[in-house]
Design an enzyme around this catalytic site. Structure first.
Site, short mmCIF file in Angstrom:
data_model
loop_
_atom_site.label_atom_id
_atom_site.label_comp_id
_atom_site.label_asym_id
_atom_site.label_seq_id
_atom_site.Cartn_x
_atom_site.Cartn_y
_atom_site.Cartn_z
N CYS A 161 0.87 -1.41 -0.07
CA CYS A 161 0.06 0.04 0.04
C CYS A 161 0.81 1.24 0.15
O CYS A 161 0.47 2.36 -0.90
CB CYS A 161 -0.91 -0.12 1.30
SG CYS A 161 -2.17 1.30 1.28
N CYS A 162 2.02 1.21 0.77
CA CYS A 162 2.67 2.55 0.86
C CYS A 162 3.39 2.64 -0.49
O CYS A 162 3.96 3.67 -0.70
CB CYS A 162 3.89 2.26 2.05
SG CYS A 162 3.00 2.72 3.80
N CYS A 201 -3.30 4.92 9.62
CA CYS A 201 -2.15 4.11 10.08
C CYS A 201 -1.36 5.06 10.99
O CYS A 201 -0.11 4.95 11.28
CB CYS A 201 -1.12 3.94 9.05
SG CYS A 201 -1.87 2.78 7.53
N CYS A 244 7.63 4.01 5.55
CA CYS A 244 7.08 3.70 4.47
C CYS A 244 7.78 3.38 3.20
O CYS A 244 7.28 2.96 2.20
CB CYS A 244 6.04 4.91 4.33
SG CYS A 244 6.89 6.29 4.09
FE1 SF4 Z 1 -1.32 2.85 3.15
FE2 SF4 Z 1 -1.16 3.12 5.57
FE3 SF4 Z 1 1.09 3.27 3.94
FE4 SF4 Z 1 -0.85 5.22 3.99
S1 SF4 Z 1 0.44 4.80 5.68
S2 SF4 Z 1 0.28 4.31 2.12
S3 SF4 Z 1 -2.85 4.05 4.24
S4 SF4 Z 1 -0.13 1.40 4.39
#
Ligand code: SF4
Length: 239
Positions: free
Chosen positions: A115-116, A202, A227
């Site tokens: 996701c990141c 998050c 991230c």
């Molecule tokens: Fe995805 Fe959480 Fe990373 Fe944002 S912080 S990109 S919602 S995993």
């Protein structure tokens, strides 16, 4: 070629504004990555004091707090500087959410990193394309993944361009003091126990005595709390 370690030592202990000015003398095309957190609004303020401010950009992951967008609007009003937004690729987000659901980042470290990658790492690569250097709000005190950072360092995660962290040796209290003294717009969540603010799902508030980044991906081990934007060569420290 500039010796980054020599430069770091020469500017160690200098005020962040002086580090920023020196950095932009050397790399006028450096870009400032603004997360809209406390450190980065301070950097936007310092940049606004320069005759030729750097290009400023924000990664809009699509999952930020409403308060964070208010900070963006307030910065634009206050400083009148262009702030570019970079969004994730819509098709990649659609495919990821279709396959894994809207909150897959809680299911595994791999899905969180995926996701990141989609929402932050890929847009950052686009934002930095062609830039010789980037400016970040990293501070050493933010946690174990940031302790070994330098004021100026080569960033292998982004093609070896220079990463500049003018606030590296400042404490959170010093950043807060600058923001208060200069009436810099900032996120009210910082006053509600959030020293570090990322995507809304998050990030949580931290308790007294916890690490500054304890509220980021709080369900993971501390050494995983990045991230991918600030990946270091140490394989034990980063994704
Ligand atoms: Fe995805 Fe959480 Fe990373 Fe944002 S912080 S990109 S919602 S995993």
């Amino acid at each position: 070629m500039t010796d980054l370690e020599t430069l770091s030592r020469r500017l160690e202990g200098q005020p962040p504004g002086a580090v920023l000015a020196a950095a932009l003398d050397l790399w006028p095309e450096a870009a400032l990555a603004c997360s809209l957190g406390l450190e980065d609004v301070a950097l936007v303020h310092l940049a606004s004091q320069l005759a030729r401010p750097p290009r400023i950009f924000v990664l809009d992951t699509g999952r930020l707090h409403p308060e964070t967008y208010d900070v963006l609007a307030a910065l634009r009003r206050r400083y009148g500087l262009p702030i570019q937004l970079y969004f994730p690729e819509a098709r990649a987000v659609e495919a990821f959410v279709d396959a894994n659901g809207p909150n897959a980042f809680r299911d595994s470290l791999e899905l969180r990193r995926a996701c990141c990658r989609i929402r932050k790492v890929e847009p950052l690569a686009r934002a930095l394309a062609g830039a010789p250097a980037w400016i970040t709000g990293l501070r050493r005190a933010q946690g174990p993944t940031r302790e070994a950072s330098r004021l100026f360092e080569a960033d292998p995660a982004h093609g070896g361009i220079v990463k500049i962290s003018p606030l590296l040796d400042w404490s959170l209290a010093q950043v807060r003091a600058l923001v208060a003294e200069q009436h810099i717009p900032y996120n009210p969540l910082h006053d509600q126990g959030y020293p570090s603010i990322g995507c809304a799902p998050c990030t949580r508030a931290v308790a007294e005595g916890e690490d500054e980044r304890a509220g980021r991906w709080w369900w993971e081990n501390p050494e995983h709390k990045e991230c991918g934007l600030h990946r270091r060569p140490n394989p034990g420290a980063q994704p």
